[in-house]
Write an enzyme that holds these catalytic residues in place. Structure first.
Site, mmCIF file in Angstrom:
data_model
loop_
_atom_site.group_PDB
_atom_site.id
_atom_site.type_symbol
_atom_site.label_atom_id
_atom_site.label_comp_id
_atom_site.label_asym_id
_atom_site.label_seq_id
_atom_site.Cartn_x
_atom_site.Cartn_y
_atom_site.Cartn_z
ATOM 1 N N HIS A 63 0.872 -1.177 0.000
ATOM 2 C CA HIS A 63 0.000 0.000 0.000
ATOM 3 C C HIS A 63 0.917 1.237 0.000
ATOM 4 O O HIS A 63 2.027 1.174 0.534
ATOM 5 C CB HIS A 63 -0.826 -0.057 1.289
ATOM 6 C CG HIS A 63 -1.878 0.987 1.427
ATOM 7 N ND1 HIS A 63 -1.593 2.286 1.801
ATOM 8 C CD2 HIS A 63 -3.218 0.933 1.265
ATOM 9 C CE1 HIS A 63 -2.724 2.978 1.863
ATOM 10 N NE2 HIS A 63 -3.721 2.183 1.537
ATOM 11 N N ASP A 78 3.109 -4.797 7.998
ATOM 12 C CA ASP A 78 1.895 -3.989 7.891
ATOM 13 C C ASP A 78 0.701 -4.940 8.026
ATOM 14 O O ASP A 78 0.383 -5.699 7.106
ATOM 15 C CB ASP A 78 1.899 -3.285 6.520
ATOM 16 C CG ASP A 78 0.605 -2.537 6.246
ATOM 17 O OD1 ASP A 78 -0.347 -2.674 7.028
ATOM 18 O OD2 ASP A 78 0.550 -1.824 5.223
ATOM 19 N N GLN A 122 -4.472 -5.345 6.898
ATOM 20 C CA GLN A 122 -5.488 -6.253 6.344
ATOM 21 C C GLN A 122 -5.507 -7.614 7.042
ATOM 22 O O GLN A 122 -6.285 -8.483 6.670
ATOM 23 C CB GLN A 122 -5.254 -6.474 4.843
ATOM 24 C CG GLN A 122 -5.408 -5.228 4.002
ATOM 25 C CD GLN A 122 -6.821 -4.656 4.056
ATOM 26 O OE1 GLN A 122 -7.795 -5.373 4.351
ATOM 27 N NE2 GLN A 122 -6.967 -3.383 3.778
ATOM 28 N N LYS A 129 -10.126 -0.853 10.672
ATOM 29 C CA LYS A 129 -10.230 -2.046 9.821
ATOM 30 C C LYS A 129 -10.485 -3.296 10.652
ATOM 31 O O LYS A 129 -10.457 -4.404 10.148
ATOM 32 C CB LYS A 129 -8.960 -2.201 8.991
ATOM 33 C CG LYS A 129 -8.808 -1.060 7.976
ATOM 34 C CD LYS A 129 -7.624 -1.270 7.089
ATOM 35 C CE LYS A 129 -7.217 0.000 6.387
ATOM 36 N NZ LYS A 129 -7.748 0.129 5.043
ATOM 37 N N CYS A 186 -4.659 2.403 -3.683
ATOM 38 C CA CYS A 186 -3.405 2.897 -3.067
ATOM 39 C C CYS A 186 -2.274 1.907 -3.283
ATOM 40 O O CYS A 186 -1.426 1.701 -2.393
ATOM 41 C CB CYS A 186 -3.584 3.171 -1.572
ATOM 42 S SG CYS A 186 -4.711 4.504 -1.250
HETATM 43 N N1 PMP Z 1 -1.668 -0.782 4.588
HETATM 44 C C1 PMP Z 1 -2.628 -1.548 4.073
HETATM 45 C C2 PMP Z 1 -2.294 -2.942 3.622
HETATM 46 C C3 PMP Z 1 -3.918 -1.045 3.951
HETATM 47 O O1 PMP Z 1 -4.877 -1.800 3.416
HETATM 48 C C4 PMP Z 1 -4.187 0.266 4.396
HETATM 49 C C5 PMP Z 1 -5.578 0.880 4.252
HETATM 50 N N2 PMP Z 1 -6.195 0.664 3.035
HETATM 51 C C6 PMP Z 1 -3.152 1.014 4.943
HETATM 52 C C7 PMP Z 1 -1.914 0.456 5.031
HETATM 53 C C8 PMP Z 1 -3.373 2.391 5.457
HETATM 54 O O2 PMP Z 1 -4.223 2.362 6.566
HETATM 55 P P1 PMP Z 1 -4.788 3.711 7.199
HETATM 56 O O3 PMP Z 1 -5.354 4.490 6.062
HETATM 57 O O4 PMP Z 1 -5.831 3.239 8.165
HETATM 58 O O5 PMP Z 1 -3.650 4.407 7.850
#
Ligand code: PMP
Length: 407
Positions: free
Chosen positions: A123, A200, A203, A226, A364
């Site tokens: 991401h 990270d 997910q 999430k 993203c």
């Molecule tokens: N890493 C991953 C794998 C994600 O799916 C996301 C959110 N889509 C993020 C980072 C960023 O998370 P946040 O916007 O809650 O900071």
């Protein structure tokens, strides 16, 4: 064990509404999950009866709010099986947590020519902070490319690791492909090389039990929103011995020990050194409630239920004509696809007319879109409240889009 989630689903008020005259089918939980009543009610109760600024307060409400917040730190410690409560830092979310590691650990442990390995499936939150460090202190971002089935080849990593590699930062589960990376094996390889690891978990935490000690990672980050919790709250787990050495990143109240205009300002110990300013107390308390919700259902049930749902989604989607699913079919929570050569935006807009909420675009993860040579993808993502009716609605919607636009 019966795989029935109807009681669970009823706890989510957002799912009871109609969108475009149909009961909402929410398949966008990878972007943000819906919240059960108990999380909403707990947050509401905090603001109604318990709201106060935490730390250093001598009055009853402040002391109570501090205690409740610190109790959630213990709860998160147990949830992740961290060794110490001081290893749990509250952040605004995953993005903030990764930026914290980049700016604090990065500034401490990396310099000109040092390398950070990231994967091609990250991401943007796990790409851009390292690129910023590239610009500011001259580190090098090295990319571990993904195979065509969306998996990572460990031999490729062996070739990338060198004595310059200071950190390996990768996602536990891809937010696009749903690939579950073999993080334990990956961390072992990094450890042999003396490389620190950041996982990270944005997910992953809602779908499977995470045990940071068993994984052996140095940092593990996730977002509350999430995992059925509030927005604006997240967690950075960091191994105590590292956190104790790491300098502060953001300055302000709460992170200090002594502030002086004439002498050097000194800082609080970890984790509070990394929590500058008034914290999101309601968010922390809501996160605690969300974790209790997940723990009470139990990961045994969650994993069995969700893998069964994923299997039927893959099976049913493969009957939709001209539909291509991306990545290996060994997925958790997330499934990305395209319908013929239709633009994902068009597919998503049509599905919305049928009350089906999916996500479309680059998710993203622009480098991954480039890897697959597509401008974007459609993504359906599942949580514990989804059921086979949702999958039926998604597939019927897609078949209608196909009939309208491709037949
Ligand atoms: N890493 C991953 C794998 C994600 O799916 C996301 C959110 N889509 C993020 C980072 C960023 O998370 P946040 O916007 O809650 O900071």
């Amino acid at each position: 064990m019966s795989l029935d989630n109807s009681d669970i689903r009823l706890q989510f008020p957002t799912l009871l509404q109609e969108v475009n005259h149909r009961t909402l089918v929410y398949l966008d939980s990878a972007a943000t999950s819906q919240k059960p009543n108990r999380v909403i009610e707990r947050t509401d109760a905090f603001y109604r009866n318990q709201n106060a600024a935490v730390h250093r307060g001598v009055h009853h409400l402040s002391a109570k709010a501090t205690e409740m917040m610190e109790d959630v730190r213990d709860q998160v410690k147990t949830f992740l099986n961290a060794a110490n409560r001081e290893e749990i830092v509250f952040t605004h979310g995953t993005t903030h947590a990764i930026n914290l590691v980049a700016n604090s650990f990065g500034q401490m442990a990396m310099g000109l020519g040092d390398e950070v390995i990231i994967t091609e499936m990250e991401h943007h939150a796990n790409i851009v902070p390292w690129q910023l460090l590239e610009k500011s202190i001259g580190i090098k971002v090295v990319v571990w490319r993904v195979e065509s089935d969306g998996t990572l080849n460990l031999d490729t990593l062996r070739d990338l690791l060198s004595d310059k590699t200071k950190l390996l930062a990768l996602t536990h589960i891809s937010n696009v492909l749903g690939t579950v990376n073999p993080v334990k094996e990956i961390i072992e390889l990094a450890q042999i090389n003396g490389t620190k690891t950041l996982i990270d978990g944005a997910q992953a935490v809602m779908h499977q039990r995470v045990d940071v000690q068993a994984l052996g990672c140095d940092f593990y980050v996730f977002s509350g929103h999430k995992i059925y919790g509030p927005t604006g709250i997240g967690v950075m787990y960091g191994r105590k011995e590292l956190l104790d050495m790491m300098p502060p990143w953001e300055g302000g109240g709460a992170m200090i020990e002594e502030v002086s205009l004439t002498e050097e300002t000194t800082f609080n110990s970890a984790p509070w050194r990394f929590e500058a300013g008034s914290p999101n107390v309601a968010g922390v308390i809501g996160l605690g409630e969300a974790i209790s919700f997940v723990e009470e259902i139990g990961f045994d049930f969650i994993q069995r239920y969700e893998s069964n749902l994923m299997a039927s989604a893959i099976q049913r989607l493969s009957q939709v004509p001209d539909l291509q699913i991306y990545g290996s079919l060994n997925k958790s929570g997330v499934l990305a696809f395209n319908l013929g050569d239709l633009h994902p935006y068009d597919v998503g807009s049509f599905l919305d007319r049928y009350g089906v909420a999916i996500r479309t675009g680059h998710h993203c993860a622009m480098p991954l879109m480039k890897r697959y040579r597509v401008p974007g993808m459609c993504r359906a993502s599942f949580a514990i409240y989804n059921n086979k009716e949702d999958i039926k609605s998604l597939c019927e919607g897609l078949e209608r889009v196909h009939a309208l636009l491709l037949s």
